[in-house]
Write a protein that holds these residues in place. Structure first.
Motif, PDB file in Angstrom:
ATOM      1  N   TYR A  86       0.806  -1.220   0.000  1.00 46.07           N
ATOM      2  CA  TYR A  86       0.000   0.000   0.000  1.00 46.07           C
ATOM      3  C   TYR A  86       0.842   1.275   0.000  1.00 46.07           C
ATOM      4  O   TYR A  86       0.328   2.354  -0.302  1.00 46.07           O
ATOM      5  N   GLY A  87       2.119   1.179   0.373  1.00 42.18           N
ATOM      6  CA  GLY A  87       2.998   2.334   0.353  1.00 42.18           C
ATOM      7  C   GLY A  87       2.762   3.286   1.514  1.00 42.18           C
ATOM      8  O   GLY A  87       2.028   2.985   2.457  1.00 42.18           O
ATOM      9  N   ILE A  88       3.372   4.454   1.413  1.00 41.63           N
ATOM     10  CA  ILE A  88       3.284   5.496   2.432  1.00 41.63           C
ATOM     11  C   ILE A  88       2.840   6.790   1.759  1.00 41.63           C
ATOM     12  O   ILE A  88       3.390   7.186   0.725  1.00 41.63           O
ATOM     13  N   SER A 132      -2.833  16.474  -4.569  1.00 42.18           N
ATOM     14  CA  SER A 132      -1.447  16.220  -4.190  1.00 42.18           C
ATOM     15  C   SER A 132      -1.235  14.949  -3.370  1.00 42.18           C
ATOM     16  O   SER A 132      -0.093  14.581  -3.093  1.00 42.18           O
ATOM     17  N   ASP A 133      -2.294  14.276  -2.936  1.00 42.78           N
ATOM     18  CA  ASP A 133      -2.116  13.048  -2.165  1.00 42.78           C
ATOM     19  C   ASP A 133      -1.617  11.924  -3.059  1.00 42.78           C
ATOM     20  O   ASP A 133      -2.264  11.562  -4.051  1.00 42.78           O
ATOM     21  N   MET A 134      -0.460  11.378  -2.705  1.00 40.86           N
ATOM     22  CA  MET A 134       0.135  10.268  -3.445  1.00 40.86           C
ATOM     23  C   MET A 134       0.716   9.269  -2.452  1.00 40.86           C
ATOM     24  O   MET A 134       0.763   9.532  -1.243  1.00 40.86           O
ATOM     25  N   VAL A 135       1.166   8.136  -2.958  1.00 46.02           N
ATOM     26  CA  VAL A 135       1.877   7.173  -2.118  1.00 46.02           C
ATOM     27  C   VAL A 135       3.170   6.781  -2.822  1.00 46.02           C
ATOM     28  O   VAL A 135       3.264   6.821  -4.052  1.00 46.02           O
ATOM     29  N   PHE A 136       4.170   6.450  -2.024  1.00 46.61           N
ATOM     30  CA  PHE A 136       5.362   5.857  -2.613  1.00 46.61           C
ATOM     31  C   PHE A 136       5.523   4.451  -2.059  1.00 46.61           C
ATOM     32  O   PHE A 136       5.223   4.166  -0.890  1.00 46.61           O
ATOM     33  N   ILE A 137       5.963   3.564  -2.941  1.00 44.87           N
ATOM     34  CA  ILE A 137       6.160   2.164  -2.573  1.00 44.87           C
ATOM     35  C   ILE A 137       7.645   1.858  -2.707  1.00 44.87           C
ATOM     36  O   ILE A 137       8.242   2.079  -3.772  1.00 44.87           O
ATOM     37  N   PHE A 146       3.039   6.424  -6.751  1.00 49.95           N
ATOM     38  CA  PHE A 146       1.795   5.906  -7.320  1.00 49.95           C
ATOM     39  C   PHE A 146       0.654   6.881  -7.064  1.00 49.95           C
ATOM     40  O   PHE A 146       0.626   7.586  -6.052  1.00 49.95           O
ATOM     41  N   ILE A 147      -0.296   6.887  -8.003  1.00 48.24           N
ATOM     42  CA  ILE A 147      -1.539   7.636  -7.868  1.00 48.24           C
ATOM     43  C   ILE A 147      -2.539   6.785  -7.075  1.00 48.24           C
ATOM     44  O   ILE A 147      -2.696   5.589  -7.338  1.00 48.24           O
ATOM     45  N   TYR A 178      -1.897   3.155  -9.255  1.00 49.38           N
ATOM     46  CA  TYR A 178      -1.132   2.942 -10.487  1.00 49.38           C
ATOM     47  C   TYR A 178       0.029   3.946 -10.544  1.00 49.38           C
ATOM     48  O   TYR A 178      -0.022   5.007  -9.925  1.00 49.38           O
ATOM     49  N   PRO A 179       1.094   3.600 -11.285  1.00 50.62           N
ATOM     50  CA  PRO A 179       2.296   4.454 -11.304  1.00 50.62           C
ATOM     51  C   PRO A 179       1.994   5.858 -11.816  1.00 50.62           C
ATOM     52  O   PRO A 179       1.245   6.045 -12.784  1.00 50.62           O
TER      53      PRO A 179
END
Length: 477
Positions: A48-50, A65-70, A94-95, A102-103
């Motif tokens: 799920y990432g951060i 602007s909310d995103m996640v990085f894995i 990721f979006i 998705y990337p």
């Protein structure tokens, strides 16, 4: 470093790792980072990432602007500069979406991935192997300020010739003449052991080193050259190499910079990029009967690089300072052409790379102020465009010029197209010529628009500031 989550956990237990640090690349090519306790690193972190605010990285608008990085655990390294035992790894952005994230198409690492996938999809090759050369300065002191009433900078390096008359501290007289540092030996080369420690640290972090040496610039200009690798892998390693260089210099009371031209009348810092293509592990740039033993594909690739060079420079040389390096007389290219063993050409074909698997050429104009993911991907896209459209560099008038281009007569020089002389000029070229970057959906058009807008603001901010030289030239008029 790792392939599975369990390997990460076992390593953390073995090395008593207490923190895990995640590094992401922002638009301009700087690392940002966020850290969590090692105990909080779970399988869900990889799934799920951060979450983070993408607008502060130069990409997403504030309202989205909310995103996640894995994290990519294959990039993990033990951080040598943290007092608390820390494992560091790069993240992909990721979006947030339903049912699955998705990337993010504007993220530089995503673009580098897409460029490699696009190359494979063309059938031309399945690997682009590249090797960047890291040139940088190591100084003992740097100060600067930019105020309405005062603009200045000051640089010092113990080995610089300007310190030959120093009397306030012990002076043993071994200084390096201006532009006289190339392969200079100790005792003038006082940075030798520092570079060796940098290289050992590279090796510990899976960045194999070819060699290191002092460069032309007398006041602390040096170079570390590394072994070649795949495009995105080398972009990752370029970011790590810069991190290691800056931090080991800082830890020893010195400061390292990749700024292209920190010193007037001295050699500047480039990041020459060697490149060649392979298909099914076989080199496609070699032909024993071709010019300099290059195949037609290699020459077409060169043709694409040179045809798109003005636009490319907006990504490979994206600072106003870049164009202070690209001037005659310093082994930095100023003309859009190719040649064998010629360091004044944009494309140099090394004469010593004779074996088929070593046959390659280097792009000499680029520098390390670039975002390496975007720069390397753009070079690939320009070259592939050259192959697809059979852009013959000879028919286009790009050479070969196996002569010193700085010694050409004005009439002869006028026949050779020139590189952009400023960042704004390169951005103008990118505005007009970017279709080759959009092929295969590799570069999003919106990213190019954001890049141009951001870089124009930088360029204009520099141009608006009065320069000390202007006071010398015009104050008394």
């Amino acid at each position: 470093m790792f392939k599975h989550y369990e390997e990460v956990i076992n390593f953390c237990q073995e090395k008593q790792v207490q923190m895990i640090d995640f590094k992401m690349i922002d638009l301009l090519g700087r690392w940002r980072h966020l850290t969590i306790p090692a105990s909080r690193f779970t399988p869900d972190t990889l799934k799920y990432g951060i979450g983070f605010d993408g607008s502060n990285y130069g990409y997403a608008p504030i309202e989205k602007s909310d995103m996640v990085f894995i994290p990519d655990i294959t990039t993990a390294v033990f951080d040598s500069f943290s007092e608390v035992p820390t494992l560091s790894m790069i993240g992909d952005v990721f979006i947030i979406a339903e049912p699955d994230n998705y990337p993010f198409d504007q993220y530089p690492r995503t673009i580098a991935n897409k460029a490699e996938e696009y190359l494979t999809s063309t059938g031309i090759a399945d690997e682009m192997i590249i090797g960047p050369e890291y040139e940088f300065h190591v100084f003992d002191n740097v100060s600067y300020e930019c105020k309405p009433q005062q603009t200045n900078f000051s640089i010092d390096a113990e080995q610089a010739i300007w310190n030959s008359g120093e009397t306030e501290y012990e002076n043993l007289g071994y200084k390096i003449p201006r532009k006289g540092g190339y392969h200079i030996a100790p005792p003038q080369d006082i940075l030798y052991d520092l570079r060796s420690r940098m290289c050992l640290l590279f090796e510990e972090n899976n960045i194999p080193v070819k060699y290191h040496h002092h460069e032309v610039g007398g006041p602390g200009q040096v170079e570390i050259e590394v072994e070649l690798g795949r495009l995105r892998e080398m972009a990752d390693k370029t970011m790590l190499a810069k991190y290691l260089i800056k931090n080991i210099a800082f830890s020893e009371g010195k400061t390292a910079t990749f700024m292209p031209k920190p010193l007037y009348q001295e050699a500047g810092n480039g990041m020459h990029v060697h490149m060649h293509l392979f298909k099914n592990k076989q080199p496609i740039f070699y032909d024993k009967n071709g010019y300099a033993n290059l195949s037609k594909e290699a020459l077409y690739f060169i043709g694409g690089l040179l045809k798109h060079a003005p636009a490319l420079l907006a990504l490979t040389n994206p600072s106003t300072n870049s164009y202070k390096r690209l001037v005659p007389g310093y082994e930095a290219p100023v003309s859009i052409c190719f040649a064998t063993s010629n360091r004044s050409a944009v494309i140099r074909i090394p004469a010593y790379a004779k074996a088929p698997e070593h046959k390659r050429f280097e792009f000499r104009s680029s520098d390390a102020t670039c975002n390496p993911y975007l720069a390397f991907a753009a070079m690939l896209m320009a070259g592939v465009d050259g192959i697809k459209n059979k852009i013959d560099p000879m028919k286009e008038g790009f050479g070969p010029y196996d002569v010193n281009l700085y010694n050409l007569t004005p009439e002869e020089q006028a026949k050779v197209k020139a590189l952009p002389k400023s960042l704004n000029e390169a951005l103008d070229a990118l505005e007009k010529d970017h279709e080759f970057l959009l092929a295969g959906g590799v570069f999003p058009k919106r990213l190019i628009e954001i890049w141009i807008e951001t870089k124009r603001k930088e360029a204009n901010s520099v141009e608006e500031i009065p320069h000390p030289k202007e006071f010398e030239l015009y104050y008394d008029l």
